[in-house]
Scaffold this active site. Structure first.
Site, PDB file in Angstrom:
ATOM      1  N   GLU A  47      -1.288 -16.990  -9.358  1.00 58.74           N
ATOM      2  CA  GLU A  47      -0.375 -16.252 -10.231  1.00 58.74           C
ATOM      3  C   GLU A  47       1.076 -16.704 -10.031  1.00 58.74           C
ATOM      4  OE1 GLU A  47      -1.069 -12.059  -9.842  1.00 58.74           O
ATOM      5  OE2 GLU A  47      -3.139 -12.202 -10.557  1.00 58.74           O
ATOM      6  N   ASN A  76     -12.736  -0.054  -5.802  1.00 59.42           N
ATOM      7  CA  ASN A  76     -12.453  -0.567  -7.137  1.00 59.42           C
ATOM      8  C   ASN A  76     -13.656  -1.362  -7.653  1.00 59.42           C
ATOM      9  OD1 ASN A  76     -11.391  -1.732  -9.443  1.00 59.42           O
ATOM     10  ND2 ASN A  76     -10.098  -3.192  -8.338  1.00 59.42           N
ATOM     11  N   CYS A 134      -6.586  -5.271  -7.522  1.00 62.91           N
ATOM     12  CA  CYS A 134      -6.406  -4.867  -6.126  1.00 62.91           C
ATOM     13  C   CYS A 134      -5.926  -6.021  -5.249  1.00 62.91           C
ATOM     14  CB  CYS A 134      -7.690  -4.259  -5.580  1.00 62.91           C
ATOM     15  SG  CYS A 134      -9.185  -5.227  -5.839  1.00 62.91           S
ATOM     16  N   HIS A 135      -6.055  -7.261  -5.722  1.00 64.54           N
ATOM     17  CA  HIS A 135      -5.562  -8.397  -4.936  1.00 64.54           C
ATOM     18  C   HIS A 135      -4.040  -8.429  -4.877  1.00 64.54           C
ATOM     19  CE1 HIS A 135      -5.692  -9.887  -9.103  1.00 64.54           C
ATOM     20  NE2 HIS A 135      -4.687 -10.688  -8.758  1.00 64.54           N
ATOM     21  N   TYR A 152       0.840  -1.197   0.000  1.00 65.43           N
ATOM     22  CA  TYR A 152       0.000   0.000   0.000  1.00 65.43           C
ATOM     23  C   TYR A 152       0.881   1.255   0.000  1.00 65.43           C
ATOM     24  CZ  TYR A 152      -3.867  -3.128   1.252  1.00 65.43           C
ATOM     25  OH  TYR A 152      -4.804  -4.128   1.247  1.00 65.43           O
TER      26      TYR A 152
END
Length: 215
Positions: free
Chosen positions: A209, A172, A180-181, A149
């Protein structure tokens, strides 16, 4: 010699034509089954309005294994229109193989009441900091990467606004595509997702991912 007629559109006229096009908004919704559960995508001929992860059934209550790819429950190219269908194709590619989604453009337009997009630039009409944060996140934080952040606040030009970045993530309207993850705490903890209700989904997305990148 025959006269040649040249028609010019003034900037004001072009703006009015664009506003008339955007006013013709016929909302449509498509539902997909994904490893996260049911996902609902809404949009119109101008672009995507929202992506919602419904969390209709808790993972522990699902029967059998969740689907490893993304399949549609309703709708098709003819029913959804090109913008919404492009979003569906992106989501399918992402859940099947995140790296292939990275080679696909995000939907060319977002048509959320709070967002407008052009040339893949997200502009928030009322809140320029949130706009800048979402654009930087979409543009610079790729599949398999994470950002804190605090660092995202610095990248958006306001180093002291880490808390405001958290607020931007909560607002979002198009998660997964605007990722945003991938925003985590400075300690390396994944941090909250969907107001804390979807923390396990955030962990799944990050692992998904990483697994594809390692493979």
């Amino acid at each position: 010699m025959e006269a040649a007629w040249i028609f010019c559109t003034s900037p004001q006229g072009a703006k009015e034509m664009r506003e008339q096009k955007e006013s013709r908004c016929t909302p449509k919704t498509v539902s997909l089954l994904s490893p996260l559960g049911k996902i609902q995508v809404s949009g119109c001929e101008n672009g995507v309005h929202t992506i919602q992860i419904l969390m209709d059934v808790a993972p522990a209550e699902r029967s059998g294994e969740p689907p490893q790819s993304c399949c549609m429950v309703n709708g098709g190219p003819a029913e959804t229109g090109p913008e919404l269908w492009r979003c569906v194709e992106w989501l399918r590619a992402y859940f099947d193989e995140p790296r292939s989604a990275g080679s696909l453009p995000p939907p060319p337009a977002f048509h959320h009441p709070a967002l407008r997009a052009g040339d893949q630039m997200v502009t928030l009409k009322a809140d320029t900091f949130t706009s800048r944060v979402l654009h930087v996140l979409l543009r610079d934080v790729k599949i398999g990467e994470t950002v804190s952040y605090k660092r995202l606040a610095e990248m958006a030009g306001n180093p002291g606004a880490a808390r405001a970045v958290g607020g931007a993530m909560r607002r979002n309207p198009i998660p997964l595509i605007i990722p945003c993850h991938r925003v985590i705490s400075s300690s390396g903890q994944s941090g909250p997702y969907m107001g804390g209700r979807g923390d396990h989904l955030k962990q799944w997305l990050l692992a998904h991912e990483r697994r594809r990148e390692d493979g």
